[in-house]
Design an enzyme around this catalytic site. Structure first.
Site, PDB file in Angstrom:
ATOM      1  N   GLU A 130     -63.304  35.868  32.922  1.00 32.55           N
ATOM      2  CA  GLU A 130     -64.777  35.896  32.855  1.00 32.55           C
ATOM      3  C   GLU A 130     -65.319  36.789  31.737  1.00 32.55           C
ATOM      4  OE1 GLU A 130     -66.029  36.819  36.870  1.00 32.55           O
ATOM      5  OE2 GLU A 130     -65.329  34.883  37.622  1.00 32.55           O
ATOM      6  N   GLU A 169     -59.002  27.954  40.348  1.00 26.97           N
ATOM      7  CA  GLU A 169     -59.715  28.478  41.531  1.00 26.97           C
ATOM      8  C   GLU A 169     -60.566  27.397  42.195  1.00 26.97           C
ATOM      9  OE1 GLU A 169     -61.694  32.225  40.849  1.00 26.97           O
ATOM     10  OE2 GLU A 169     -60.297  32.829  39.283  1.00 26.97           O
TER      11      GLU A 169
HETATM   12  C1  GLA Z   1     -63.742  34.949  40.726  1.00 29.40           C
HETATM   13  C2  GLA Z   1     -62.397  35.630  40.499  1.00 29.40           C
HETATM   14  C3  GLA Z   1     -61.474  35.486  41.660  1.00 29.40           C
HETATM   15  C4  GLA Z   1     -62.171  35.640  42.992  1.00 29.40           C
HETATM   16  C5  GLA Z   1     -63.358  34.723  43.025  1.00 29.40           C
HETATM   17  C6  GLA Z   1     -64.029  34.649  44.367  1.00 29.40           C
HETATM   18  O1  GLA Z   1     -63.676  33.603  40.533  1.00 29.40           O
HETATM   19  O2  GLA Z   1     -61.750  35.153  39.359  1.00 29.40           O
HETATM   20  O3  GLA Z   1     -60.442  36.421  41.534  1.00 29.40           O
HETATM   21  O4  GLA Z   1     -62.517  36.982  43.203  1.00 29.40           O
HETATM   22  O5  GLA Z   1     -64.251  35.127  42.026  1.00 29.40           O
HETATM   23  O6  GLA Z   1     -64.358  35.895  44.884  1.00 29.40           O
END
Ligand code: GLA
Length: 365
Positions: free
Chosen positions: A136, A264
């Site tokens: 991020e 994710e």
């Molecule tokens: C982000 C992070 C993850 C996780 C998610 C959901 O996507 O990359 O590690 O913490 O948030 O909490």
């Protein structure tokens, strides 16, 4: 699931350490060819600050992550590393001294980042096939002049150093992280064929965010920074457009020489404004214990279409953020409603979404 999709990509889930001994373990063994530590490989777990002394690092704590790695190894499951650098989980000790000497602290910040990355990458070695080196780091706003996230202690520390006269750019921490990870990888005798260095982010399916990501990738590659692929978080909603997801994969393919990893994935079943978790109006009422059948079928159709879209040579792995609906960040109280984002229900029974993915012939009502 891992067998049905073996020819296409690794099938993964992000888990806490206790899933390796709880009821979930048998589901993991049966269905997963990849695992991610939900939190156990983040810096605030591996090396938090000493309690009460934020400027000092505690001893390295690999135990929670090692539990997952040992389980994966014992069951022939591969693992991704998540994540070496994330602004949300970077303990304060990295930045010791910067408040009083913003330029003078920079060499120390770099040494701390270098040593942390070295220790962690070397510890897990070839037991992982990928590292989210940075998480991020891209700006969300497509109109922003800079493609880099600015609300990060890393960006801030490097910016403060620059403003105090250091010859550095605020986004150079990203380059540093990749170079340190690459150096650690090389010290193990590993290459990109064994261990991919990944830039991971959310909303890559949104064109404006993705444009920023691609600017960051091009910047890094123009500087010769070793980068092997993109992690697409894909925290998406039930009204998501599969064509947008495909576009994200294709745009990365078109850069040449990069892999795609879905890192994710989960499907929020409420397609109403983001504010609905807190104070919004015009929101869908809490589904409570069960979501309506029609919603589950709709979710299944989306999951089927997504996994079909993921079947591209560039896609190395597809990981869901969690395994079952009983353990998901979407059920944090702050979201306000019960969510059902994953392929298994809270008792680990396969949902319609699961069957839709593993058996394309099953008709979804
Ligand atoms: C982000 C992070 C993850 C996780 C998610 C959901 O996507 O990359 O590690 O913490 O948030 O909490």
């Amino acid at each position: 699931m891992k067998t049905v999709l073996a020819a296409n990509f690794l099938v993964g889930a992000a888990i806490p350490p206790n899933f390796t001994t709880s009821r979930e373990s048998s589901v993991l063994i049966k269905h997963m060819s990849s695992l991610t530590a939900e939190n156990a490989m983040k810096a605030d777990t591996i090396q938090p600050s000493i309690t009460g002394t934020p400027t000092e690092p505690a001893a390295l704590n690999f135990a929670p992550a090692d539990t997952i790695v040992a389980f994966a190894q014992a069951n022939n499951i591969k693992m991704r590393g998540h994540t070496l650098l994330w602004h949300v989980t970077s303990p304060q000790w990295f930045f010791k001294g910067c408040d009083t000497d913003p330029a003078g602290c920079l060499p120390n910040v770099r040494i701390r980042l270098h040593d942390y990355i070295h220790n962690v990458v070397v510890h897990f070695g070839n037991k992982l096939y990928a590292w989210d080196v940075v998480n991020e780091v891209v700006a969300q706003n497509p109109a922003s002049t800079s493609p880099y996230r600015t609300d990060s202690p890393w960006y801030q520390a490097y910016l403060d150093a620059k403003n105090a006269g250091a010859n550095v750019e605020p986004w150079d921490y990203i380059e540093d992280a990749f170079r340190y990870a690459d150096e650690a990888r090389a010290s193990l005798g590993l290459t990109s064929a064994d261990l991919k260095l990944i830039i991971n982010d959310y909303n890559t399916e949104i064109a404006g965010k993705r444009a920023n990501l691609i600017r960051v990738i091009n910047d890094l590659r123009n500087k010769g920074v070793p980068l092997d692929g993109v992690g697409h978080q894909l925290h998406i909603r039930i009204d998501a457009n599969v064509a947008d997801v495909t576009a994200a994969l294709v745009d990365i393919e078109n850069l040449g020489g990069l892999v795609n990893q879905v890192t994710e994935l989960d499907v929020n079943v409420y397609d109403d404004p983001q504010s609905c978790g807190t104070s919004g109006t015009g929101c869908i009422a809490n589904y409570g214990t069960f979501m309506p059948n029609a919603v589950e079928y709709r979710q299944a159709r989306l999951y089927r279409a997504l996994y079909a879209a993921f079947k591209r040579p560039s896609v190395q792995s597809v990981t869901t953020w969690g395994l079952n609906d009983g353990h998901t960040w979407y059920n944090d109280p702050s979201f306000g409603r019960t969510n059902f984002p994953l392929l298994f229900d809270s008792a680990d029974n396969p949902k319609w979404a699961f069957w839709a993915v593993v058996d394309p012939n099953i008709a979804i009502p």
